[in-house]
Design a protein around this motif. Structure first.
Motif, PDB file in Angstrom:
ATOM      1  N   THR A  92     -22.510 -46.372  14.758  1.00 26.27           N
ATOM      2  CA  THR A  92     -21.720 -45.703  13.722  1.00 26.27           C
ATOM      3  C   THR A  92     -22.460 -45.751  12.372  1.00 26.27           C
ATOM      4  O   THR A  92     -21.842 -45.683  11.317  1.00 26.27           O
ATOM      5  CB  THR A  92     -20.341 -46.361  13.576  1.00 26.27           C
ATOM      6  OG1 THR A  92     -20.520 -47.770  13.337  1.00 26.27           O
ATOM      7  CG2 THR A  92     -19.496 -46.150  14.809  1.00 26.27           C
ATOM      8  N   ALA A  93     -23.784 -45.845  12.441  1.00 24.33           N
ATOM      9  CA  ALA A  93     -24.578 -45.921  11.213  1.00 24.33           C
ATOM     10  C   ALA A  93     -24.366 -44.702  10.326  1.00 24.33           C
ATOM     11  O   ALA A  93     -24.446 -44.804   9.098  1.00 24.33           O
ATOM     12  CB  ALA A  93     -26.063 -46.067  11.567  1.00 24.33           C
ATOM     13  N   GLU A  94     -24.071 -43.549  10.940  1.00 27.79           N
ATOM     14  CA  GLU A  94     -23.839 -42.335  10.162  1.00 27.79           C
ATOM     15  C   GLU A  94     -22.364 -42.146   9.814  1.00 27.79           C
ATOM     16  O   GLU A  94     -22.014 -41.187   9.127  1.00 27.79           O
ATOM     17  CB  GLU A  94     -24.354 -41.103  10.913  1.00 27.79           C
ATOM     18  CG  GLU A  94     -25.855 -41.052  11.072  1.00 27.79           C
ATOM     19  CD  GLU A  94     -26.332 -39.714  11.597  1.00 27.79           C
ATOM     20  OE1 GLU A  94     -25.790 -38.672  11.169  1.00 27.79           O
ATOM     21  OE2 GLU A  94     -27.244 -39.707  12.440  1.00 27.79           O
ATOM     22  N   GLY A  95     -21.511 -43.053  10.296  1.00 26.05           N
ATOM     23  CA  GLY A  95     -20.076 -42.940  10.025  1.00 26.05           C
ATOM     24  C   GLY A  95     -19.276 -42.754  11.295  1.00 26.05           C
ATOM     25  O   GLY A  95     -19.799 -42.875  12.406  1.00 26.05           O
ATOM     26  N   THR A  96     -17.993 -42.464  11.135  1.00 23.78           N
ATOM     27  CA  THR A  96     -17.126 -42.223  12.283  1.00 23.78           C
ATOM     28  C   THR A  96     -17.354 -40.805  12.813  1.00 23.78           C
ATOM     29  O   THR A  96     -18.035 -39.986  12.194  1.00 23.78           O
ATOM     30  CB  THR A  96     -15.655 -42.409  11.905  1.00 23.78           C
ATOM     31  OG1 THR A  96     -15.359 -41.564  10.777  1.00 23.78           O
ATOM     32  CG2 THR A  96     -15.359 -43.860  11.551  1.00 23.78           C
ATOM     33  N   PHE A  97     -16.725 -40.515  13.958  1.00 22.52           N
ATOM     34  CA  PHE A  97     -16.964 -39.245  14.639  1.00 22.52           C
ATOM     35  C   PHE A  97     -15.658 -38.502  14.906  1.00 22.52           C
ATOM     36  O   PHE A  97     -14.601 -39.113  15.092  1.00 22.52           O
ATOM     37  CB  PHE A  97     -17.671 -39.501  15.979  1.00 22.52           C
ATOM     38  CG  PHE A  97     -19.013 -40.150  15.847  1.00 22.52           C
ATOM     39  CD1 PHE A  97     -20.154 -39.390  15.611  1.00 22.52           C
ATOM     40  CD2 PHE A  97     -19.148 -41.527  15.951  1.00 22.52           C
ATOM     41  CE1 PHE A  97     -21.397 -39.997  15.482  1.00 22.52           C
ATOM     42  CE2 PHE A  97     -20.384 -42.137  15.828  1.00 22.52           C
ATOM     43  CZ  PHE A  97     -21.511 -41.367  15.588  1.00 22.52           C
ATOM     44  N   GLY A  98     -15.773 -37.185  14.954  1.00 24.10           N
ATOM     45  CA  GLY A  98     -14.671 -36.384  15.453  1.00 24.10           C
ATOM     46  C   GLY A  98     -14.512 -36.623  16.950  1.00 24.10           C
ATOM     47  O   GLY A  98     -15.431 -37.122  17.618  1.00 24.10           O
ATOM     48  N   ALA A  99     -13.343 -36.270  17.491  1.00 26.12           N
ATOM     49  CA  ALA A  99     -13.075 -36.553  18.899  1.00 26.12           C
ATOM     50  C   ALA A  99     -12.420 -35.361  19.581  1.00 26.12           C
ATOM     51  O   ALA A  99     -11.719 -34.567  18.945  1.00 26.12           O
ATOM     52  CB  ALA A  99     -12.182 -37.783  19.039  1.00 26.12           C
TER      53      ALA A  99
END
Length: 305
Positions: A92-99
């Motif tokens: 998650t180094a770039e942040g959270t993700f859409g799902a």
């Protein structure tokens, strides 16, 4: 490309050397702040971009830039749907993700949709391929189950901290595709929907407010495009970000096997609307032409969402 020799003017070299001798560090100081400013501006413009700039090769690739893992969810541990498998980026180094939750078709299980898991998750999404409560569940039930799966994913699952609950989508095959349309009506806050050779007794969807890509199959004899995908698309609001892709010579079951055309347009649609990543607009607009892969394509380009 063959290498080219570079001619250098001696006078320019001397002039540059003289300038450097006067101010040896003057050329370096402004560069770093300017680069940081550009990066900050890009991040501020869209904080949801994930991964490197896309190319035609990257959206066609079997795997994207993110390493992934997966976790099984027992139907005994959930309510409202039949369990499934979550595929997710390991970092998650770039942040959270859409799902995205994905439902199978009539009589089918999550295994029929398993190929979407690693292919989409490795592009920077959390993907939940689900089983339905029974294999005979109708589209309205499958729509509710897709939403129940998203609620579990964002609230109770072991990967919930990796998911941005404000950036969610649905996909589904056949009755699962009809269910994805049902889900968009029930939850207009969804960011994207992709019905795959969808089947539903309801043929009109003017109430949909979610950007929707409908993928039909030219030779579908179970949910013929003339009585399913095409009227579904035509009934969506003209002001909606929407597209219709018809797979050339394909059958109803085309979405059940790994397919580069389905993958590249699905990736582009999800990136464009779940991540608001306009870098992927190039693969959707202008609409692609008829080809050996595509028998028809309609779109409301340019997209506004």
């Amino acid at each position: 490309m063959p290498s080219r020799s570079l001619r250098v003017c001696p006078a320019l070299v001397a002039l540059a050397a003289a300038a450097f001798a006067v101010a040896p560090h003057a050329h370096a100081a402004p560069a770093a702040p300017a680069a940081r400013t550009a990066q900050a501006a890009q991040a501020a413009q869209n904080p949801y971009e994930r991964g490197p700039a896309p190319t035609e090769q990257s959206v066609r690739a079997e795997r994207g830039p993110f390493a992934i893992s997966q976790v099984s969810v027992s139907r005994l541990a959930v309510s409202g749907f039949g369990g499934g498998t979550i595929y997710y980026p390991t970092s998650t180094a770039e942040g959270t993700f859409g799902a995205v939750a994905i439902a199978p078709g009539y009589t089918a299980s999550q295994s029929s949709m398993a190929w979407y898991g690693p292919r989409l998750a490795s592009q920077g999404f959390v993907i939940f391929t689900i089983d339905t409560i029974t294999t005979g569940d109708q589209p309205d039930s499958r729509g509710r189950q897709l939403l129940a799966a998203l609620d579990y994913l964002t609230q109770r699952s072991s990967v919930r901290s990796r998911v941005d609950a404000s950036r969610l989508g649905v996909m589904g095959h056949s009755m699962g595709g009809g269910g994805s349309l049902e889900a968009t009506v029930s939850r207009p806050s969804l960011q994207a929907a992709i019905p795959l050779t969808p089947w539903n007794l309801d043929k009109t969807w003017p109430e949909v407010r979610v950007p929707t890509l409908i993928i039909g199959a030219e030779n579908d004899s179970i949910a013929p495009v003339s009585s399913h995908s095409e009227p579904f698309y035509a009934s969506l609001p003209s002001t909606l970000d929407k597209a219709y892709l018809e797979l050339n010579g394909a059958s109803h079951f085309a979405p059940n096997v790994s397919d580069t055309t389905i993958a590249r347009f699905s990736i582009s649609w999800l990136k464009r609307f779940i991540d608001n990543d306009t870098r992927y607009e190039q693969f959707l607009c202008p609409p692609p032409r008829v080809s050996t892969e595509i028998s028809e394509y309609r779109d409301t380009c340019p997209h506004s969402g």
